[in-house]
Design a protein around this motif. Structure first.
Motif, PDB file in Angstrom:
ATOM      1  N   ALA A  64       0.849  -1.197   0.000  1.00 37.71           N
ATOM      2  CA  ALA A  64       0.000   0.000   0.000  1.00 37.71           C
ATOM      3  C   ALA A  64       0.879   1.239   0.000  1.00 37.71           C
ATOM      4  N   THR A  65       0.395   2.287  -0.644  1.00 40.36           N
ATOM      5  CA  THR A  65       1.033   3.588  -0.530  1.00 40.36           C
ATOM      6  C   THR A  65       0.371   4.294   0.650  1.00 40.36           C
ATOM      7  N   VAL A  66       1.176   4.630   1.664  1.00 47.47           N
ATOM      8  CA  VAL A  66       0.690   5.221   2.906  1.00 47.47           C
ATOM      9  C   VAL A  66       1.167   6.669   2.981  1.00 47.47           C
ATOM     10  N   THR A  67       0.234   7.579   3.276  1.00 49.58           N
ATOM     11  CA  THR A  67       0.562   8.997   3.421  1.00 49.58           C
ATOM     12  C   THR A  67      -0.058   9.516   4.701  1.00 49.58           C
ATOM     13  N   PHE A  68       0.774  10.044   5.595  1.00 44.65           N
ATOM     14  CA  PHE A  68       0.297  10.635   6.844  1.00 44.65           C
ATOM     15  C   PHE A  68      -0.081  12.087   6.604  1.00 44.65           C
ATOM     16  N   GLY A  69      -1.223  12.489   7.151  1.00 40.11           N
ATOM     17  CA  GLY A  69      -1.643  13.878   7.082  1.00 40.11           C
ATOM     18  C   GLY A  69      -0.921  14.719   8.118  1.00 40.11           C
ATOM     19  N   GLU A  70      -1.191  16.008   8.079  1.00 42.34           N
ATOM     20  CA  GLU A  70      -0.558  16.935   9.025  1.00 42.34           C
ATOM     21  C   GLU A  70      -1.114  16.725  10.426  1.00 42.34           C
ATOM     22  N   GLY A  71      -0.275  16.978  11.408  1.00 44.71           N
ATOM     23  CA  GLY A  71      -0.688  16.887  12.803  1.00 44.71           C
ATOM     24  C   GLY A  71       0.467  17.267  13.697  1.00 44.71           C
ATOM     25  N   THR A  72       0.143  17.618  14.921  1.00 45.35           N
ATOM     26  CA  THR A  72       1.186  18.034  15.849  1.00 45.35           C
ATOM     27  C   THR A  72       1.475  16.984  16.915  1.00 45.35           C
ATOM     28  N   GLU A  73       0.542  16.064  17.128  1.00 47.50           N
ATOM     29  CA  GLU A  73       0.743  15.066  18.168  1.00 47.50           C
ATOM     30  C   GLU A  73       1.585  13.910  17.679  1.00 47.50           C
ATOM     31  N   SER A  74       2.389  13.385  18.596  1.00 47.15           N
ATOM     32  CA  SER A  74       3.134  12.167  18.281  1.00 47.15           C
ATOM     33  C   SER A  74       2.228  10.971  18.564  1.00 47.15           C
ATOM     34  N   GLY A  75       2.710   9.780  18.242  1.00 43.94           N
ATOM     35  CA  GLY A  75       1.923   8.575  18.467  1.00 43.94           C
ATOM     36  C   GLY A  75       1.115   8.157  17.264  1.00 43.94           C
ATOM     37  N   PHE A  76       1.668   8.309  16.061  1.00 40.01           N
ATOM     38  CA  PHE A  76       0.951   7.897  14.860  1.00 40.01           C
ATOM     39  C   PHE A  76       1.668   6.728  14.193  1.00 40.01           C
ATOM     40  N   ALA A  77       0.887   5.857  13.548  1.00 39.45           N
ATOM     41  CA  ALA A  77       1.434   4.695  12.840  1.00 39.45           C
ATOM     42  C   ALA A  77       0.411   4.226  11.819  1.00 39.45           C
ATOM     43  N   ALA A  78       0.887   3.453  10.841  1.00 39.84           N
ATOM     44  CA  ALA A  78       0.003   2.880   9.826  1.00 39.84           C
ATOM     45  C   ALA A  78       0.670   1.647   9.225  1.00 39.84           C
ATOM     46  N   GLY A  79      -0.171   0.682   8.826  1.00 37.18           N
ATOM     47  CA  GLY A  79       0.383  -0.517   8.237  1.00 37.18           C
ATOM     48  C   GLY A  79      -0.677  -1.421   7.657  1.00 37.18           C
ATOM     49  N   VAL A  80      -0.253  -2.629   7.309  1.00 32.30           N
ATOM     50  CA  VAL A  80      -1.150  -3.620   6.716  1.00 32.30           C
ATOM     51  C   VAL A  80      -1.233  -4.837   7.631  1.00 32.30           C
ATOM     52  N   VAL A  81      -2.455  -5.376   7.747  1.00 32.43           N
ATOM     53  CA  VAL A  81      -2.711  -6.558   8.567  1.00 32.43           C
ATOM     54  C   VAL A  81      -2.563  -7.786   7.678  1.00 32.43           C
ATOM     55  N   LEU A  82      -1.764  -8.730   8.123  1.00 33.78           N
ATOM     56  CA  LEU A  82      -1.468  -9.931   7.345  1.00 33.78           C
ATOM     57  C   LEU A  82      -2.395 -11.075   7.751  1.00 33.78           C
ATOM     58  N   GLY A  83      -3.694 -10.858   7.577  1.00 35.53           N
ATOM     59  CA  GLY A  83      -4.681 -11.880   7.886  1.00 35.53           C
ATOM     60  C   GLY A  83      -5.506 -11.528   9.105  1.00 35.53           C
ATOM     61  N   PHE A  84      -6.636 -10.857   8.890  1.00 38.40           N
ATOM     62  CA  PHE A  84      -7.537 -10.463   9.975  1.00 38.40           C
ATOM     63  C   PHE A  84      -8.701 -11.431  10.047  1.00 38.40           C
ATOM     64  N   ARG A  85      -9.163 -11.706  11.257  1.00 39.26           N
ATOM     65  CA  ARG A  85     -10.353 -12.542  11.432  1.00 39.26           C
ATOM     66  C   ARG A  85     -11.383 -11.805  12.290  1.00 39.26           C
ATOM     67  N   SER A  86     -10.976 -11.408  13.493  1.00 32.76           N
ATOM     68  CA  SER A  86     -11.831 -10.631  14.384  1.00 32.76           C
ATOM     69  C   SER A  86     -10.964 -10.134  15.539  1.00 32.76           C
ATOM     70  N   PHE A  87     -11.550  -9.316  16.398  1.00 37.21           N
ATOM     71  CA  PHE A  87     -10.816  -8.868  17.582  1.00 37.21           C
ATOM     72  C   PHE A  87     -10.854  -9.914  18.694  1.00 37.21           C
ATOM     73  N   ASP A  88     -11.494 -11.046  18.432  1.00 37.65           N
ATOM     74  CA  ASP A  88     -11.448 -12.179  19.348  1.00 37.65           C
ATOM     75  C   ASP A  88     -10.293 -13.115  19.014  1.00 37.65           C
TER      76      ASP A  88
END
Length: 190
Positions: A64-88
């Protein structure tokens, strides 16, 4: 990584935000934000996950091409999930961000999100710049490449039970995911 299997290439046609606020148009999806209900580094952060219409990913690459928008706070991340099923169910993902740098990470129900392996600091990650993020899963070996450079890899403690392609983002700044492509291994016949 060695190529000894046949692969199918496809791209998601639709997305649905299942945690956090998301906006989608055609094959692209954007993280808009999320309530701060998770902890990271002793701080409350918002995390979002959007699932795609691709539900048969067991091995291969997600790019994926990932682009972060503007912001002043730290604590940002983005990525790809390699096989999602549920939060269980636990799932693995690769991400880039300002606190974990480049990482292979895990979500565990009842525990939360944590890095399994990481490299570099996130001070190189800039808003407005396009990053080509590629997560590769081969058996239990995961690799993260950014702009075609391998930045981290890890051996997973167990294989993922999920098969759905998803993206993940955290923080208080918008994140665009464009040109998502999936290269999935075809099942092997015995």
């Amino acid at each position: 990584m060695a190529e000894d299997r046949a692969y199918n290439e496809t791209a998601p046609r639709s997305w649905l935000g299942i945690m956090g606020q998301w906006r989608s148009a055609d094959a692209d999806v954007s993280f808009v934000g999320a309530q701060r209900t998770w902890q990271s580094g002793g701080r409350q952060i918002g995390i979002g996950v959007a699932a795609s219409d691709i539900e048969k990913f067991a091995e291969g690459d997600i790019t994926a091409t990932v682009t972060f928008g503007e912001g002043t706070e730290s604590g940002f991340a983005a990525g790809v999930v390699l096989g999602f099923r549920s939060f269980d169910d636990q799932f693995y993902y690769v991400e880039i961000g300002d606190q974990n740098g480049f990482s292979v990470a895990l979500f565990e129900p009842g525990v939360g999100f944590r890095a399994l392996a990481r490299s570099g600091g996130g001070d190189q990650i800039r808003s407005g710049r396009d990053y080509r993020v590629k997560g590769t899963l081969r058996g239990q070996l995961v690799e993260l490449r950014v702009d075609d450079v391998k930045v981290v890899e890890a051996i997973l403690p167990r294989q993922s039970s999920g098969r759905q392609v998803a993206v993940i983002a955290s923080g208080q700044r918008p994140v665009d995911f464009n040109q998502v492509a999936v290269r999935s291994a075809t099942p092997r016949a015995f």
